[in-house]
Design an enzyme around this catalytic site. Structure first.
Site, PDB file in Angstrom:
ATOM      1  N   SER A 125       0.831  -1.197   0.000  1.00  0.00           N
ATOM      2  CA  SER A 125       0.000   0.000   0.000  1.00  0.00           C
ATOM      3  C   SER A 125       0.866   1.248   0.000  1.00  0.00           C
ATOM      4  O   SER A 125       1.989   1.239   0.528  1.00  0.00           O
ATOM      5  CB  SER A 125      -0.858  -0.018   1.268  1.00  0.00           C
ATOM      6  OG  SER A 125      -1.411   1.248   1.501  1.00  0.00           O
ATOM      7  N   TYR A 149      -1.585  -0.788  10.952  1.00  0.00           N
ATOM      8  CA  TYR A 149      -1.879  -1.381   9.641  1.00  0.00           C
ATOM      9  C   TYR A 149      -0.697  -1.180   8.695  1.00  0.00           C
ATOM     10  O   TYR A 149      -0.203  -2.128   8.079  1.00  0.00           O
ATOM     11  CB  TYR A 149      -3.145  -0.741   9.050  1.00  0.00           C
ATOM     12  CG  TYR A 149      -3.321  -1.011   7.571  1.00  0.00           C
ATOM     13  CD1 TYR A 149      -3.644  -2.284   7.120  1.00  0.00           C
ATOM     14  CD2 TYR A 149      -3.141   0.006   6.620  1.00  0.00           C
ATOM     15  CE1 TYR A 149      -3.787  -2.543   5.750  1.00  0.00           C
ATOM     16  CE2 TYR A 149      -3.290  -0.246   5.264  1.00  0.00           C
ATOM     17  CZ  TYR A 149      -3.605  -1.517   4.834  1.00  0.00           C
ATOM     18  OH  TYR A 149      -3.745  -1.769   3.486  1.00  0.00           O
ATOM     19  N   LYS A 153       2.245  -3.806   6.718  1.00  0.00           N
ATOM     20  CA  LYS A 153       2.634  -3.816   5.302  1.00  0.00           C
ATOM     21  C   LYS A 153       4.152  -3.680   5.165  1.00  0.00           C
ATOM     22  O   LYS A 153       4.792  -4.387   4.385  1.00  0.00           O
ATOM     23  CB  LYS A 153       1.943  -2.682   4.536  1.00  0.00           C
ATOM     24  CG  LYS A 153       0.432  -2.836   4.407  1.00  0.00           C
ATOM     25  CD  LYS A 153       0.047  -4.047   3.584  1.00  0.00           C
ATOM     26  CE  LYS A 153      -1.446  -4.212   3.444  1.00  0.00           C
ATOM     27  NZ  LYS A 153      -1.846  -5.540   2.983  1.00  0.00           N
TER      28      LYS A 153
END
Ligand code: NAD
Ligand code: UDP
Length: 341
Positions: A125, A149, A153
């Site tokens: 992302s 989050y 990643k």
């Protein structure tokens, strides 16, 4: 014909990618625990394509179950979408995010290693760029994250890089998505968020169908043309096709390669609201409020590397994104629950 395992294939981006894989003549195996999705998405993909998906209702944290999937099928490559993805929720429930996203990926990489399957496309992302140093964002820019989050990643990217160094047989493509929106042109599959959406486009579309009264725009004092935040919105079908390009080119990309999937163009919140209003046929109501905590002002990609390495570029513009998202939302005001109620 290859056999592709798609983790998280019942979800928003996964279901669109499964559809394109089937259309391209690939065999598709899906593993999903339906934590944030519905099996109805895959039923509709089967209906649209006239082809079947081999679906396994399985949590990737179940390593033994995953090994069985690799025993049952001769998997040539994996696209790994499965993960929890809500930034705000990750701040509230960090352990759940680290446990699920890292645990699932470690199990998957272990099962792939044991099965001798070493081609992976991973859903990363633009969040790994944090508040970006420079715009447009190139892949070699410094990486940093501001929430759990994003940290998952970044950690998974690091794990993939270490794995590819340890064993040069791996071919790993880390696709850093910008802001996926839109839906398949059929209006049959699309984004189906649980509860009140936190992202702009699904929120706007719920205003459009009358489920929410108005959009709250987080800040009109950003250093942008109209003062509202700018993002690189990318049509989910373009994004899906980017995965097919990554799979096709993976054999020519040794080790671990990070690639932006964006359009290279920024659009403001107000510009998006006006585009959506045109599609819907009336002005969608909005008000301005304070900036959202942790938000950034401007974020859009340099899409050159995807063009060079994958021969891929987005072709669908903002109007297509709004028209297709609106078709999905207006036909399915309650998402997949509309047909399963
Ligand atoms: P989604 O929630 O619709 O799809 C993710 C799927 O993974 C869901 O079907 C969920 O049930 C499944 N899943 C989660 N944990 C699992 C587990 N332990 N075992 C099996 N299945 C599991 O999300 P999406 O928007 O399709 O995103 C797909 C991927 O792309 C995610 O990894 C996400 O972080 C990443 N991504 C999404 C965006 C975005 O804005 N949508 C942007 C950048 C990156
Ligand atoms: N945004 C907004 N109101 C909302 C949701 C989002 O004004 O209800 C703005 C947000 O501040 C940002 C843009 O829309 O400028 C995109 O936000 P989104 O959450 O969709 O994506 P992200 O910020 O994660 O890139």
């Amino acid at each position: 014909m290859s056999t592709i395992l798609v983790t998280g294939g019942a979800g928003y981006i996964g279901s669109h990618t499964v559809l394109e894989l089937l259309n391209a003549g690939q065999r598709v195996v899906v593993v999903d625990n339906l934590d944030n999705s519905s099996a109805e998405s895959l039923r509709r993909v089967e209906r649209i394509t006239g082809k079947t998906v081999d679906f396994h209702l399985l949590d990737l944290l179940d390593r033994a179950g995953l090994d069985l999937v690799f025993k049952r099928h001769q998997i040539d490559a994996v696209i790994h979408f499965a993960g929890l993805k809500a930034v705000g929720e990750s701040v509230q429930q960090p352990l759940r995010y680290y446990h699920n996203n890292l645990g699932a990926t470690l199990n998957l990489l272990g099962a792939m290693t044991d099965a001798g399957c070493k081609t992976l496309v991973f859903s990363s992302s633009a969040t790994v760029y944090g508040d970006p140093e420079r715009i447009p964002i190139v892949e070699d820019q410094a990486l940093r994250t501001t929430n759990p989050y994003g940290a998952t990643k970044l950690m998974i990217e690091g794990i993939c890089r270490d794995l590819a160094i340890a064993d040069p047989a791996w071919r790993i493509v880390l696709l850093r998505y910008f802001n996926p929106v839109g839906a398949h042109i059929s209006g049959e599959i699309g984004e189906d968020p649980r509860g009140v959406p936190s992202n702009l486009m699904p929120y706007l579309m719920q205003v459009a169908v009358g489920k929410l009264p108005k959009l709250t725009i987080f800040g009109n004092d950003w250093p942008t043309e109209d003062g509202t935040g700018v993002r690189d919105y990318i049509h989910v079908v373009d994004l899906a096709l980017g995965h097919l390009a990554a799979l096709a080119k993976a054999p020519t990309l040794p080790g671990c390669t990070a690639i932006n999937l964006g359009t290279g163009t920024g659009t403001s919140v107000l510009a998006m609201l006006h585009a959506a209003s045109r599609m819907v046929g009336r002005l969608l109501l909005y008000l301005f409020s304070q900036r959202r905590a942790g938000d950034i002002g401007i974020c859009y990609s340099d899409a050159t590397r995807a063009k060079q390495l994958l021969g891929w570029a987005a072709t669908r513009g903002i109007d297509d994104m709004c028209a297709d998202h609106w078709r999905w939302q207006s036909r399915n005001p309650d998402g997949y629950a509309t047909s399963t109620r």
